[in-house]
Design an enzyme around this catalytic site. Structure first.
Site, PDB file in Angstrom:
ATOM      1  CE  LYS A 200     -32.330 -93.212 -64.569  1.00 22.28           C
ATOM      2  NZ  LYS A 200     -31.321 -93.499 -63.646  1.00 22.28           N
ATOM      3  CE  LYS A 253     -31.179 -89.938 -65.625  1.00 19.63           C
ATOM      4  NZ  LYS A 253     -30.343 -90.787 -64.800  1.00 19.63           N
TER       5      LYS A 253
HETATM    6  C1  PBG Z   1     -27.758 -94.649 -62.652  1.00 17.93           C
HETATM    7  C2  PBG Z   1     -27.883 -93.340 -63.604  1.00 17.93           C
HETATM    8  C3  PBG Z   1     -27.806 -93.058 -65.043  1.00 17.93           C
HETATM    9  C4  PBG Z   1     -27.933 -91.825 -65.148  1.00 17.93           C
HETATM   10  C5  PBG Z   1     -28.029 -90.961 -64.093  1.00 17.93           C
HETATM   11  N1  PBG Z   1     -27.924 -92.009 -62.869  1.00 17.93           N
HETATM   12  C6  PBG Z   1     -27.642 -94.233 -66.083  1.00 17.93           C
HETATM   13  C7  PBG Z   1     -28.840 -94.954 -66.290  1.00 17.93           C
HETATM   14  O1  PBG Z   1     -29.788 -95.077 -65.520  1.00 17.93           O
HETATM   15  O2  PBG Z   1     -28.755 -95.956 -67.110  1.00 17.93           O
HETATM   16  C8  PBG Z   1     -27.918 -91.006 -66.542  1.00 17.93           C
HETATM   17  C9  PBG Z   1     -27.387 -89.513 -66.386  1.00 17.93           C
HETATM   18  C10 PBG Z   1     -27.092 -89.249 -68.080  1.00 17.93           C
HETATM   19  O3  PBG Z   1     -27.347 -89.662 -69.151  1.00 17.93           O
HETATM   20  O4  PBG Z   1     -26.401 -88.168 -67.899  1.00 17.93           O
HETATM   21  N2  PBG Z   1     -28.728 -95.182 -62.695  1.00 17.93           N
END
Ligand code: PBG
Length: 330
Positions: A200, A253
């Site tokens: 991520k 992601k």
């Molecule tokens: C929580 C989380 C996030 C997303 C999914 N889980 C936000 C982040 O990490 O700031 C983002 C998903 C999206 O943008 O669709 N940590």
């Protein structure tokens, strides 16, 4: 006049001559069963709150979510990813461990109604529940790792108890997959799976989500835990570690700007690979469509098709409901 035709041996266009032929030989495969619809869950009843940054998506209370998921499921969308949007936030992320919270209640309701016909995945992270909006606890201005991991394991236990099929940690703390696995096993949830948000990135594509979930960090950014967007080896290492710690599936992601990573991960991972078509990717399409710059159907299917071509098995996306409703894949 000389004969205008070239004496070509190879004419690739022969294979593109008509739609029937193109359908017969097309390689890509994007069935609805590969898509997971993302939902934002709020406490209370009868709440449908459109999200300005995500046109077409609304925050839903559990009763409204049930109605929406029922319709989607009948059309072939068989999996959901749930994100909590709690009313109260504090430094200890208390809401994350509340068995009566919006997400555990929604999970229970969905599982009671649909059982194994619906795969319920739940995002696990502290950021929607902390008053500072970071994904772990903060001490002395730093996001601390190990205490955060214990809390994430606790949160995972609450969701498993509610009946979630997959626990999906998105926090990027070190060692959370192993800690969650042993906590779940210790509580008798050895059949609850873990989908790890393994690779991520600290991305600019999460903006609309943070508005939807009210989870923007109150200070600083997420770069001390989410990955540097320039890195490749780090993604492979994170995947490797999560697999060693017991992840059942791994995720890359965002997806669109990281298709190279999806491809590499799909080559090394011996588990299903999930691509997350995140909020910023969804919003870009919606804005382009609104401005008349693109046809929604062709653009959405092209984007999701690229994620399949790159090697993903599943795609978490906000487009799934609409694809099903419009019959774009049938
Ligand atoms: C929580 C989380 C996030 C997303 C999914 N889980 C936000 C982040 O990490 O700031 C983002 C998903 C999206 O943008 O669709 N940590």
């Amino acid at each position: 006049m000389p004969d205008p035709s070239l004496s070509l041996t190879h004419r690739p266009r022969r294979l593109r001559r008509n739609a029937n032929l193109r359908e017969m030989i097309a390689e890509g495969d994007l069935p609805l069963r590969r898509l997971v619809q993302g939902h934002f869950v709020v406490p209370g009843k009868d709440r449908v709150e459109p999200i300005a940054s995500l046109p077409g998506i609304a925050r839903l209370s559990a009763d409204r979510l049930l109605m929406k998921v029922d319709r989607d499921l009948n059309l072939g969308v068989r999996a959901v990813m749930l994100f909590g949007v709690p009313e109260a936030k504090d430094a200890k992320a208390s809401g994350a461990f509340d068995a009566q919270g919006e997400v555990p209640q929604a999970v229970q309701l969905l599982k009671q109604n649909f059982g194994d016909d619906l795969c319920v995945m739940t995002d696990v992270c502290l950021c929607p529940y902390t008053d500072h909006g970071h994904c772990g606890f903060v001490e002395g201005g730093q996001v601390v790792n190990d205490q955060s991991v214990f809390a994430l394991a606790e949160m995972a236990g609450v969701l498993a108890q509610a009946g979630a099929d997959f626990i999906c940690p998105s926090d990027m703390m070190d060692g959370r997959i192993g800690a969650i696995r042993s906590h779940l096993d210790g509580q008798g949830f050895e059949n609850t799976g873990i989908l790890a948000y393994s690779a991520k990135y600290a991305s600019s594509f999460y903006g609309p989500f943070r508005e939807a979930a009210g989870s923007s960090p109150g200070f600083g950014d997420r770069r001390s835990y989410q990955m540097d967007t320039r890195n490749t080896r780090e993604a492979l290492r994170e995947v490797q570690l999560d697999l060693e710690e017991g992840a059942d599936m791994v995720m890359v992601k965002p997806a669109l700007a990281y298709l190279d990573i999806v491809r590499l991960v799909s080559e090394i991972a011996d588990v299903p690979v999930v691509a997350y078509n995140v909020s910023g990717e969804y919003a870009m399409v919606q804005l382009a469509v609104k401005e008349g710059l693109a046809d929604e159907r062709t653009m959405v299917l092209e984007i999701l098709g690229s994620m399949r071509r790159a090697g993903s098995d599943l795609i978490v996306t906000y487009h799934a409901s609409r694809i099903a409703r419009e019959g774009w894949l049938s």
